[in-house]
Design an enzyme around this catalytic site. Structure first.
Site, PDB file in Angstrom:
ATOM      1  N   HIS A  98      16.363 -90.729  -9.278  1.00  0.00           N
ATOM      2  CA  HIS A  98      15.712 -92.034  -9.185  1.00  0.00           C
ATOM      3  C   HIS A  98      14.551 -92.025  -8.188  1.00  0.00           C
ATOM      4  O   HIS A  98      14.049 -93.077  -7.804  1.00  0.00           O
ATOM      5  CB  HIS A  98      16.732 -93.109  -8.786  1.00  0.00           C
ATOM      6  CG  HIS A  98      16.424 -94.463  -9.344  1.00  0.00           C
ATOM      7  ND1 HIS A  98      15.738 -95.414  -8.628  1.00  0.00           N
ATOM      8  CD2 HIS A  98      16.679 -95.025 -10.545  1.00  0.00           C
ATOM      9  CE1 HIS A  98      15.613 -96.513  -9.362  1.00  0.00           C
ATOM     10  NE2 HIS A  98      16.164 -96.301 -10.531  1.00  0.00           N
ATOM     11  N   ASP A 159      19.949-102.892  -4.492  1.00  0.00           N
ATOM     12  CA  ASP A 159      19.941-103.835  -5.618  1.00  0.00           C
ATOM     13  C   ASP A 159      20.451-103.185  -6.901  1.00  0.00           C
ATOM     14  O   ASP A 159      21.010-103.855  -7.760  1.00  0.00           O
ATOM     15  CB  ASP A 159      18.522-104.367  -5.843  1.00  0.00           C
ATOM     16  CG  ASP A 159      18.096-105.345  -4.757  1.00  0.00           C
ATOM     17  OD1 ASP A 159      18.969-106.009  -4.176  1.00  0.00           O
ATOM     18  OD2 ASP A 159      16.889-105.430  -4.480  1.00  0.00           O
ATOM     19  N   GLU A 270      17.414-112.827  -0.457  1.00  0.00           N
ATOM     20  CA  GLU A 270      16.223-112.103  -0.888  1.00  0.00           C
ATOM     21  C   GLU A 270      15.176-113.110  -1.364  1.00  0.00           C
ATOM     22  O   GLU A 270      15.455-114.302  -1.499  1.00  0.00           O
ATOM     23  CB  GLU A 270      16.531-111.092  -2.002  1.00  0.00           C
ATOM     24  CG  GLU A 270      17.237-109.843  -1.519  1.00  0.00           C
ATOM     25  CD  GLU A 270      17.174-108.689  -2.524  1.00  0.00           C
ATOM     26  OE1 GLU A 270      16.413-108.811  -3.511  1.00  0.00           O
ATOM     27  OE2 GLU A 270      17.873-107.685  -2.305  1.00  0.00           O
TER      28      GLU A 270
END
Length: 519
Positions: A98, A159, A270
């Site tokens: 990732h 997240d 957030e």
């Protein structure tokens, strides 16, 4: 004479074999093909290791290690280490790939597929201090599911949960819980690390302390994380998930800073930047319920620059009434647009794994396996309004090709002994431009356009002297890395010299490209 003939025959045979093998694999050292392992090295069909989530760099390795044990990782690294200072082989650990700029790749080197270790059994300790020992290749989503069987959960998250433990701990691991618990690197008791010399070392706050703090946020430069002891706490069952909108950034940021400063507050805080979204409220209605549906239906968002405050409150069913009262009390202190209060109630797992739901939708549209030219920044509180005015008001044209996050965290919750670099203020903002580029596009959603915008943002930060630091940093020159680390550079370079003196590890970070440049 007979013995001499046999010896000559064996030499000729081995030489012939080496020539044949080198013809098949011309760049692969013979010694590498003969290393004894529990797992195996693959020299073909390694295309997956030449690609990552960023999809901007593709460097093919000579080999991929599929380890069955930590000993395999140690053996390979030690083998390359023993080749000496002029070996061209480099080694990169790859979890889920990732990374954004080829950090998990090793051009003509060796990639360690950490996924091969994720099935190692998780070991839970339930007591006054609760924790779980997990493989560096384990995914956070699997840790969540296993922890919940004991009624427990890690404290801090990213997240997106389909990432490896080693990957996030090598950076920081940040989400909306970080204002309270700090990043994931602040919630680790102990690590097992294989250094650039092939040594397997256990480290913690009290044992091999320098390596422990160096590896946390260390961008893979000092060792491969093969095991981690993760702190746990009691898990809730449900989550109240809330979204409200602001049209003024100063009011928005003031409310965010208030919420992270009070003791009794939300469990997740957030923010999102929204610009030129035409169907925002309709998108929300599929998952969220407006408090005032009539006024919400009259709200027009097209063409406006808006800021979404996203909040979550964890609770158990028996706490529903008190939780609702607490939420109402907190919301009454905020100055959002009253008609834009949207709420929903989901399970704890559904909330934490929310991005995976979006991933599935994007995959169905062909918008997941595309370039992701992300830009992540830490910005001092004192400069955030100036940044927002230029970056969101002028440089940003729309937010239709990926979310833009903006939220504050308390720096006091972050351990400054780790390798992570932050601005020097008590409150800092994470601003994340999480764009995806549309292949073959020539418009504002093209890779070229997004990269140009990212460059403009960075140039503005530099010219305006905002004191910004990159998160998931990416630089090409060592001078730029030295500037990034600032006063921490000397310690960072000394740790490299101590734990990976041949600069074998994580070459994709491009920090120590020359073995001898930092000595």
């Amino acid at each position: 004479m007979k013995y001499l003939c046999v010896k000559v025959f064996m030499v000729l045979f081995l030489t012939s074999l080496a020539i044949k093998l080198n013809f098949c694999f011309p760049s692969i050292p013979l010694s590498l093909r003969t290393v004894v392992l529990d797992g195996h090295l693959s020299f073909t069909d390694n295309e997956f290791a030449a690609k990552d989530f960023g999809d901007q760099y593709r460097y093919s390795p000579l080999a991929v290690l599929h380890p069955k044990s930590v000993s395999d990782i140690s053996t390979i690294i030690k083998h390359v280490w023993q080749m000496g200072p002029y070996t061209e082989l480099k080694i990169a650990a790859r979890g889920r790939g990732h990374s954004l700029h080829g950090q998990s790749q090793a051009n003509r080197g060796i990639v360690i597929s950490m996924e091969s270790l994720w099935r190692q059994k998780m070991q839970f300790h339930i007591g006054k201090t609760c924790y779980v020992d997990v493989s560096g290749g384990a995914l956070w989503i699997n840790i969540l599911h296993e922890s919940l069987k004991y009624g427990l959960t890690p404290k801090s998250w990213t997240d997106y949960l389909h990432l490896s433990v080693g990957g996030t701990l090598s950076n920081a691991g940040i989400s909306g819980q970080a204002f309270r618990h700090g990043p994931q690197i602040n919630n680790v008791h102990q690590l097992e690390v294989v250094t650039g010399k092939g040594e397997v070392v256990n480290c913690s706050e009290s044992q091999n302390t320098d390596l422990f703090y160096g590896v946390l946020g260390g961008l893979g430069q000092f060792g491969v994380i093969t095991r981690a002891r993760i702190s746990l706490q009691p898990a809730p069952h449900k989550v109240k998930w809330i979204r409200v909108l602001y049209s003024d950034f100063s009011t928005f940021s003031k409310d965010q800073e208030y919420l992270i400063s009070v003791e009794k507050t939300f469990d997740y805080i957030e923010g999102l930047v929204i610009k030129n979204k035409t169907n925002l409220m309709n998108d929300w209605r599929s998952n969220f319920t407006p408090q005032d549906s009539v006024r919400a239906s009259q709200f027009i968002s097209e063409g406006k620059l808006l800021f979404c405050l996203e909040l979550a409150k964890n609770f158990n069913p028996e706490e529903t009434e008190s939780t609702n009262k607490e939420i109402q009390r907190l919301l009454s202190q905020l100055s959002y647009i009253s008609s834009t209060l949207f709420t929903t109630e989901v399970s704890y797992v559904e909330f934490l794994d929310r991005v995976h739901t979006s991933e599935i939708k994007l995959q169905s549209k062909g918008l997941w396996e595309v370039p992701h030219p992300w830009l992540n920044l830490f910005i001092p509180k004192s400069k955030i309004n100036k940044f927002a005015q230029e970056a969101f008001g002028n440089l940003l044209k729309d937010t239709n090709n990926g979310p833009i996050l903006v939220y504050p965290v308390n720096k006091s919750k972050w351990n400054n002994r780790t390798s992570l670099v932050l601005p020097d203020e008590d409150i800092i903002y994470l601003v994340a431009f999480l764009s995806h580029a549309v292949p073959l596009s020539n418009g504002s959603d093209s890779l070229e356009h997004i990269l140009k915008r990212n460059k403009q943002i960075l140039e503005f930060c530099e010219s305006a002297q905002l004191g910004v630091k990159q998160y998931l940093p990416h630089y090409h020159k060592q001078e730029e890395w030295m500037h990034h680390f600032g006063p921490k550079w000397e310690v960072f370079a000394k740790r490299k010299s101590a734990y990976d003196p041949l600069a074998l590890l994580a070459p994709g970070q491009r920090i120590f490209q020359n073995n001898l440049s930092y000595l």
